[in-house]
Design a protein around this motif. Sequence first.
Motif, PDB file in Angstrom:
ATOM      1  N   TYR B  35     -24.026  30.468 -28.737  1.00  0.00           N
ATOM      2  CA  TYR B  35     -22.953  31.458 -28.661  1.00  0.00           C
ATOM      3  C   TYR B  35     -22.750  31.796 -27.196  1.00  0.00           C
ATOM      4  O   TYR B  35     -23.696  31.742 -26.395  1.00  0.00           O
ATOM      5  CB  TYR B  35     -23.344  32.702 -29.466  1.00  0.00           C
ATOM      6  CG  TYR B  35     -23.337  32.455 -30.963  1.00  0.00           C
ATOM      7  CD1 TYR B  35     -24.444  31.929 -31.597  1.00  0.00           C
ATOM      8  CD2 TYR B  35     -22.203  32.735 -31.717  1.00  0.00           C
ATOM      9  CE1 TYR B  35     -24.429  31.674 -32.943  1.00  0.00           C
ATOM     10  CE2 TYR B  35     -22.184  32.494 -33.064  1.00  0.00           C
ATOM     11  CZ  TYR B  35     -23.293  31.961 -33.676  1.00  0.00           C
ATOM     12  OH  TYR B  35     -23.269  31.711 -35.016  1.00  0.00           O
ATOM     13  N   TYR B  61     -25.549  38.108 -40.614  1.00  0.00           N
ATOM     14  CA  TYR B  61     -26.267  36.934 -41.160  1.00  0.00           C
ATOM     15  C   TYR B  61     -27.756  37.044 -40.872  1.00  0.00           C
ATOM     16  O   TYR B  61     -28.586  36.830 -41.768  1.00  0.00           O
ATOM     17  CB  TYR B  61     -25.664  35.668 -40.542  1.00  0.00           C
ATOM     18  CG  TYR B  61     -26.447  34.431 -40.817  1.00  0.00           C
ATOM     19  CD1 TYR B  61     -27.218  33.838 -39.821  1.00  0.00           C
ATOM     20  CD2 TYR B  61     -26.440  33.824 -42.073  1.00  0.00           C
ATOM     21  CE1 TYR B  61     -27.937  32.698 -40.073  1.00  0.00           C
ATOM     22  CE2 TYR B  61     -27.162  32.685 -42.321  1.00  0.00           C
ATOM     23  CZ  TYR B  61     -27.912  32.123 -41.310  1.00  0.00           C
ATOM     24  OH  TYR B  61     -28.643  31.000 -41.555  1.00  0.00           O
ATOM     25  N   THR B  86     -27.155  21.852 -35.062  1.00  0.00           N
ATOM     26  CA  THR B  86     -26.375  20.680 -35.458  1.00  0.00           C
ATOM     27  C   THR B  86     -25.172  20.531 -34.544  1.00  0.00           C
ATOM     28  O   THR B  86     -24.524  21.518 -34.190  1.00  0.00           O
ATOM     29  CB  THR B  86     -25.867  20.847 -36.896  1.00  0.00           C
ATOM     30  OG1 THR B  86     -26.881  21.500 -37.647  1.00  0.00           O
ATOM     31  CG2 THR B  86     -25.577  19.522 -37.534  1.00  0.00           C
ATOM     32  N   LEU B  88     -21.391  19.693 -34.055  1.00  0.00           N
ATOM     33  CA  LEU B  88     -20.298  19.823 -35.007  1.00  0.00           C
ATOM     34  C   LEU B  88     -19.443  18.569 -35.055  1.00  0.00           C
ATOM     35  O   LEU B  88     -18.818  18.285 -36.065  1.00  0.00           O
ATOM     36  CB  LEU B  88     -19.428  21.032 -34.621  1.00  0.00           C
ATOM     37  CG  LEU B  88     -20.064  22.374 -34.948  1.00  0.00           C
ATOM     38  CD1 LEU B  88     -19.232  23.501 -34.369  1.00  0.00           C
ATOM     39  CD2 LEU B  88     -20.193  22.552 -36.431  1.00  0.00           C
ATOM     40  N   GLU B  89     -19.422  17.821 -33.951  1.00  0.00           N
ATOM     41  CA  GLU B  89     -18.554  16.633 -33.951  1.00  0.00           C
ATOM     42  C   GLU B  89     -19.151  15.517 -34.783  1.00  0.00           C
ATOM     43  O   GLU B  89     -18.471  14.863 -35.562  1.00  0.00           O
ATOM     44  CB  GLU B  89     -18.368  16.153 -32.512  1.00  0.00           C
ATOM     45  CG  GLU B  89     -17.328  16.947 -31.771  1.00  0.00           C
ATOM     46  CD  GLU B  89     -17.239  16.516 -30.332  1.00  0.00           C
ATOM     47  OE1 GLU B  89     -17.699  15.404 -30.021  1.00  0.00           O
ATOM     48  OE2 GLU B  89     -16.707  17.280 -29.528  1.00  0.00           O
ATOM     49  N   ASN B  91     -22.035  15.812 -36.711  1.00  0.00           N
ATOM     50  CA  ASN B  91     -22.857  16.302 -37.825  1.00  0.00           C
ATOM     51  C   ASN B  91     -24.304  15.828 -37.754  1.00  0.00           C
ATOM     52  O   ASN B  91     -24.975  15.715 -38.766  1.00  0.00           O
ATOM     53  CB  ASN B  91     -22.270  15.872 -39.180  1.00  0.00           C
ATOM     54  CG  ASN B  91     -21.214  16.835 -39.624  1.00  0.00           C
ATOM     55  OD1 ASN B  91     -21.174  17.976 -39.191  1.00  0.00           O
ATOM     56  ND2 ASN B  91     -20.341  16.360 -40.491  1.00  0.00           N
ATOM     57  N   ARG B  96     -34.682  21.194 -33.529  1.00  0.00           N
ATOM     58  CA  ARG B  96     -35.302  21.834 -34.687  1.00  0.00           C
ATOM     59  C   ARG B  96     -36.428  22.715 -34.153  1.00  0.00           C
ATOM     60  O   ARG B  96     -37.428  22.224 -33.665  1.00  0.00           O
ATOM     61  CB  ARG B  96     -35.901  20.743 -35.572  1.00  0.00           C
ATOM     62  CG  ARG B  96     -35.424  20.762 -36.969  1.00  0.00           C
ATOM     63  CD  ARG B  96     -35.948  19.582 -37.699  1.00  0.00           C
ATOM     64  NE  ARG B  96     -36.031  19.919 -39.084  1.00  0.00           N
ATOM     65  CZ  ARG B  96     -37.083  20.490 -39.655  1.00  0.00           C
ATOM     66  NH1 ARG B  96     -38.150  20.740 -38.945  1.00  0.00           N
ATOM     67  NH2 ARG B  96     -37.066  20.801 -40.933  1.00  0.00           N
ATOM     68  N   PRO B 145     -20.021  21.060 -28.799  1.00  0.00           N
ATOM     69  CA  PRO B 145     -20.117  22.336 -29.521  1.00  0.00           C
ATOM     70  C   PRO B 145     -21.089  22.205 -30.684  1.00  0.00           C
ATOM     71  O   PRO B 145     -21.041  21.246 -31.448  1.00  0.00           O
ATOM     72  CB  PRO B 145     -18.682  22.596 -30.009  1.00  0.00           C
ATOM     73  CG  PRO B 145     -17.957  21.338 -29.831  1.00  0.00           C
ATOM     74  CD  PRO B 145     -18.654  20.535 -28.815  1.00  0.00           C
ATOM     75  N   SER B 147     -23.681  24.245 -33.808  1.00  0.00           N
ATOM     76  CA  SER B 147     -23.872  25.413 -34.650  1.00  0.00           C
ATOM     77  C   SER B 147     -25.311  25.391 -35.138  1.00  0.00           C
ATOM     78  O   SER B 147     -25.975  24.365 -35.039  1.00  0.00           O
ATOM     79  CB  SER B 147     -22.899  25.347 -35.813  1.00  0.00           C
ATOM     80  OG  SER B 147     -23.198  26.374 -36.720  1.00  0.00           O
ATOM     81  N   PHE B 148     -25.783  26.523 -35.657  1.00  0.00           N
ATOM     82  CA  PHE B 148     -27.186  26.582 -36.080  1.00  0.00           C
ATOM     83  C   PHE B 148     -27.262  27.005 -37.530  1.00  0.00           C
ATOM     84  O   PHE B 148     -26.301  27.513 -38.118  1.00  0.00           O
ATOM     85  CB  PHE B 148     -27.984  27.537 -35.183  1.00  0.00           C
ATOM     86  CG  PHE B 148     -27.872  28.987 -35.578  1.00  0.00           C
ATOM     87  CD1 PHE B 148     -26.747  29.722 -35.269  1.00  0.00           C
ATOM     88  CD2 PHE B 148     -28.887  29.604 -36.279  1.00  0.00           C
ATOM     89  CE1 PHE B 148     -26.650  31.041 -35.636  1.00  0.00           C
ATOM     90  CE2 PHE B 148     -28.784  30.940 -36.641  1.00  0.00           C
ATOM     91  CZ  PHE B 148     -27.667  31.662 -36.321  1.00  0.00           C
ATOM     92  N   ASP B 149     -28.457  26.788 -38.113  1.00  0.00           N
ATOM     93  CA  ASP B 149     -28.719  27.184 -39.487  1.00  0.00           C
ATOM     94  C   ASP B 149     -30.192  27.580 -39.562  1.00  0.00           C
ATOM     95  O   ASP B 149     -31.004  27.049 -38.801  1.00  0.00           O
ATOM     96  CB  ASP B 149     -28.422  26.020 -40.440  1.00  0.00           C
ATOM     97  CG  ASP B 149     -28.417  26.471 -41.887  1.00  0.00           C
ATOM     98  OD1 ASP B 149     -28.304  25.602 -42.775  1.00  0.00           O
ATOM     99  OD2 ASP B 149     -28.512  27.677 -42.158  1.00  0.00           O
ATOM    100  N   LEU B 150     -30.496  28.518 -40.470  1.00  0.00           N
ATOM    101  CA  LEU B 150     -31.897  28.920 -40.648  1.00  0.00           C
ATOM    102  C   LEU B 150     -32.364  28.434 -42.006  1.00  0.00           C
ATOM    103  O   LEU B 150     -31.758  28.768 -43.031  1.00  0.00           O
ATOM    104  CB  LEU B 150     -32.041  30.448 -40.575  1.00  0.00           C
ATOM    105  CG  LEU B 150     -31.807  31.047 -39.192  1.00  0.00           C
ATOM    106  CD1 LEU B 150     -31.766  32.547 -39.265  1.00  0.00           C
ATOM    107  CD2 LEU B 150     -32.920  30.632 -38.247  1.00  0.00           C
ATOM    108  N   LEU B 151     -33.437  27.608 -42.021  1.00  0.00           N
ATOM    109  CA  LEU B 151     -34.015  27.120 -43.272  1.00  0.00           C
ATOM    110  C   LEU B 151     -35.357  27.803 -43.463  1.00  0.00           C
ATOM    111  O   LEU B 151     -36.080  28.028 -42.504  1.00  0.00           O
ATOM    112  CB  LEU B 151     -34.253  25.605 -43.217  1.00  0.00           C
ATOM    113  CG  LEU B 151     -33.112  24.732 -42.777  1.00  0.00           C
ATOM    114  CD1 LEU B 151     -33.589  23.299 -42.705  1.00  0.00           C
ATOM    115  CD2 LEU B 151     -31.961  24.842 -43.740  1.00  0.00           C
TER     116      LEU B 151
END
Lengths: 671, 202
Positions: B35, B61, B86, B88-89, B91, B96, B145, B147-151
């Motif tokens: 961000y 979130y 990840t 974005l272009e 995928n 990690r 660009p 983006s992130f995710d939380l697992l």
Amino acid sequence: NMDLEDDTTVLTTLKSFNSFISHTEPPQRLSEQSAGIGNLQSQYKRSMELLEAADRVRSKNRYLQLDQEKKQMELSHKRARFELEKTASDSARDLEHEVDRNQDLLGRIKKLEERETGAAKNLSEQVEANRALRKNLESLNKKLEEQDTKVNTANQTISSLKDEIRELKQKIQNQSSTISTQSLENQELQEQLDLQRRKYQEVSQLCQSFQAAQSSCSEHIIKIKELERRLALQEQDVAIVESVKSEVAKVPDLEKELKRLREDNAFLRESRENCSLLKEEVEGLRRKLERMAKTKEELVNMELEKEVKKPEDLSREVIQIQQREIALKEQNYTLNSRVRSVERSQSELRAELSQQRSKTLEEQKKREAQDSLVRRLQKRVLLLTKERDGMRAILESYDTELAPTEYSPQLSKRLREAEDVLQKTQNHNAEMEVRVLTHMHKLCVHIFFRQKIEDLEAERQRLEEQNNILEMRLERHNLQGDYDPVKTRVLHLKMNPTTVAKQQRQQEVEALREEVTRLRELVRSLQDGGALVHSQDDSSMHTPNLGLSLPPSKEVLDLRKQMESSELRNQRLKEVFQRKIQEFRTVCYVLTGYQMDITTENQYRLTSVYAEHMDDSLLFKKGSNGSMQLMETEFSKTLGEMVALHLHHQKSIPAFLSAVTLDLFSRQTTI
Amino acid sequence: MTSTLKGITLKGSAELVAEFFSFGINSILYQRGIYPPETFTRVTHYDMSLQLTTDSKLKNYLTNVVTQLKEWLFECTVQKLVLVITCLETNEVLERWQFDIECDKSAKESSAPREKSIKTIQDEIRSVIRQITATVTFLPLLETPCSFDLLIYTDKDLAVPEKWEISGPQIIDQSEEVRLRSFTTSIHKVNSMVAYKRTDSV
């Protein structure tokens, strides 16, 4: 055969006798008269001979008969003997049979005897058993009697005990009555006890209050003491404060002194450093000075030496130096050679040493083998001596016991002893063999286990390495984020930034795509719209596609109309101009006789109407100042005279052209 | 957070760990530029200055995730928390950040607090966050660009709460892994590690 032969001999002799007799008769008849006397003598001789012959024959016969008898007797003898032998063998066989039967019977007898003995033993055993049983029975009977007596005594005791019980019951009754009286007394005493307890409680309360009062008193005393102590401390503090105040007053003076001292200190330190630096410099300079003095001396010496030295001295010196060098080299060589020899000897010694070591090892091994052999032989010797001693003992026993007593029991005894010894040795042997076997077995087992242990160790190491590798792999997978789906699950929020971003991106992409298609359509429509200026209907048809980008207003339509009209005008003008030009050119051609073409910028090609060849043409170029010049062509080369005359001399192009025309015309008309 | 409580309870430990994750994730998002930096504001915590986001959606979130995580930490059913970055272009997963959580389940039975000072725990957390900041220097640049995710890795027999769904582990293809420091509250132990996609040098 003998009989037949005998018979034949008898017959033959009889025949011969008869023949002889017959022979004698005829000669008698013939010679009866002639030789009466002689015949008598001869007859007598003959009869004597005959008698003798007859005797002979009789004896022969008798002999033959005897012979025959003898033979017959021999035969009968033989037969008798044969039969006797047969009977003998038969009897021998019978004897053997009888002997075997005898032995069988003996054996049977023995067995029967053994059975008998066994049976006798059994019988004796049974008898003993019987006796034992009888004894048991007697003992049991005795026991029974004893128990009966015991029962009787028990009954007696029971009755006595019952009497005792009655007496005890009476006693109990008496005692219960005494108990009741005593319980009453107990109650009275308890009431008294209660009274006493109450009194005790009151007294204890009084005591407690008294103690509380005492404790408060002591506390007060303690407080007083503490306050006194504090007071003393405070007086001390006051005194300390006064002293501190006086000291504090001195502080500024002390500070000033301190500053001054510090400055002095710093200054002294600097001066000390400077001092040390200066000392070092001095040292250095002194050393330099020394060195310089030395070098100066050396220089002086050298100069002196140089002056003194002549070339001869120099050469002498050189020679000396060389000699020295040679000597040193010789020394070096000798030393090197010595070193090498020493090294060689050292290596030789080392080889010898290794050899000797190996030899000693071999000797040691041999010695050990010999020792083991010796030990084995010693053991054998021991065994043999023991055997010998045993045998000797036996023999001695034989010798001592031989003379007075009987022989066979001794023999049997010795035989038994020998057998015992043999048995013992055999047992010992067997034991030793067993021991040896067990030892071997243990060794084998030992070796087997050692082998197993080694294998297991190797296996373990291999497994450890595998384990390490697997652990590393597992660690790597764990770092990468691997998981066991049986135990673990991976969760995340449905609305997470990545999905949101992806959705947004997707939407953007969609929007962009839509815009792209829309713009493409617009571009296409613009291109098409430019061509269709005429019809308003078409333009109105296009407006829905163009959307907001074009204003569907009247201006556009007017402009379009204007454009169309101006284009038409343009077109007409072009056509008119074209026609006019064409007319003018044809007129020029007809009137001047030259067709004028513009080949390139400022270049004009003129082709005459009377040209003999199609390619004959004159080329004129317009110069920068505006004047026309003739360029060389194939055709112009043939007109050299006219060029020279009209262009160079007269400087008139029209004249030249006219001349050319006339010349060509003249040529044409003549043909 | 200067607590005057003596000893660490299971609830207290869960709160400490959840708080660490909240600040840690913010730090990583700021450092990696997921961000824009102007959307972060500086705060002081663990005796150091940290960056917290001001983006309301992101805050929302993170709060959702951390609250659920706190619950699972209290129940000792959570095994790992992973922050996946990840591109974005393409995928592809580029980074990690994985945090393994080991929970001492005996703390569930006995409610006696454990002897460990909060200051020690905070010092440990501080060194972990410092190390995370330092590792950024050798991680490959994120030029596209992202983006992130939380697992969250949990025990299998857990009920999936509403708004959560099952996901894949999102493992990086051809990764380099680095193990970082760990800290422990004497009830929960957190091991940190980062895996990033190997960049083929040109």
